[in-house]
Write a protein that holds these residues in place. Structure first.
Motif: not given
Length: 268
Positions: A109, A113, A129, A131, A164, A168, A182-184, A235, A238
């Protein structure tokens, strides 16, 4: 997703493939990353994907190469979905000598990235991402992230899924002025081929399969984060079941996120 270019790792099975299929139906130009040449080509043909690239993402050199190849061949990226991952019931190492869970679930990852950030900055793109709720039991073993002693499949997996989320959050912070989000996410317990590479774990996962989500159901949050206007500008979060969800306390440790970034860079 008309006019959007998407790259998905681990796209030949499970929720990766289901995510690819859904985004193609939304008119995205989807590129797949797979390891097996025949299978990846077959999935590309079946789904009508724009193209595919081959790599063993457990290898740092391969992760770097596939990202650079994509940048050279395609030159545009709106959404990167880091989806490839696995769990191993016994400790194994890559050909580079790195424990496989750590190499594939986290370092891949980070490396893919990092290499693709220039393209993502150009498009003010999204990083998604995959997770897991398994991060709740995770702990970063700072002095032994590769479990050279005391290996446990679930502990190694939980650590990687915690990584992860920490990755993120730090990525979101570092890219806050570049427009990259960016988000998980937790996909849910999915009845896919995940974990079937293990004899003991495979039997356990088969037992809970009747209670599990389908690949299509498990892919919904990945699809949502890749395509929905509702998450524009959001951003460092989760998600579970397409909703912002509070992760475990250790996943909110910003000092740990910075420390993990530095640790990850030490592998480059």
């Amino acid at each position: 997703m008309q006019g959007k270019t998407v790259l998905i790792t681990g796209a030949t099975n499970g929720i990766g493939r289901a995510t690819a299929e859904a985004l193609i139906l939304q008119s995205a130009e989807v590129w797949l990353v797979g390891r097996n040449p025949e299978k990846t080509a077959e999935v590309q043909a079946q789904l009508g994907a724009a193209g595919f690239l081959l790599a063993d993402l457990s290898l740092r050199g391969e992760a770097e190469r596939v990202a650079r190849d994509f940048a050279e061949r395609v030159g545009k990226l709106d959404v990167l979905i880091n989806n490839a991952g696995a769990i191993y019931d016994r400790r194994q190492e890559s050909r580079e000598g790195i424990e496989l869970t750590w190499a594939l679930n986290h370092l891949a990852y980070f490396i893919v990235t990092r290499e693709l950030l220039p393209l993502l900055r150009e498009s003010r793109g999204r990083v998604v991402n995959v997770s897991s709720a398994a991060h709740v039991g995770g702990k970063i073993r700072w002095n032994d992230p590769e479990f050279k002693t005391g290996y446990s499949a679930w502990a190694a997996y939980g650590q990687s899924k915690l990584a992860n989320i920490l990755f993120t959050r730090e990525l979101a912070y570092r890219e806050r002025d570049h427009g990259v989000t960016a988000n998980a996410l937790h996909p849910g317990m999915v009845a896919s081929g995940f974990g079937r590479n293990n004899e003991g774990l495979g039997k356990l996962l088969k037992l809970v399969q009747p209670l599990s989500l389908s690949d299509e159901q498990g892919a919904q949050t990945s699809i949502y984060l890749a395509s929905s206007p509702d998450v524009e500008g959001l951003s460092g979060l989760y998600f579970s079941n397409k909703r912002v969800t509070e992760p475990a306390a250790q996943a909110l440790d910003d000092a740990a996120a910075r420390r993990l970034w530095k640790l990850s860079e030490s592998y480059l």
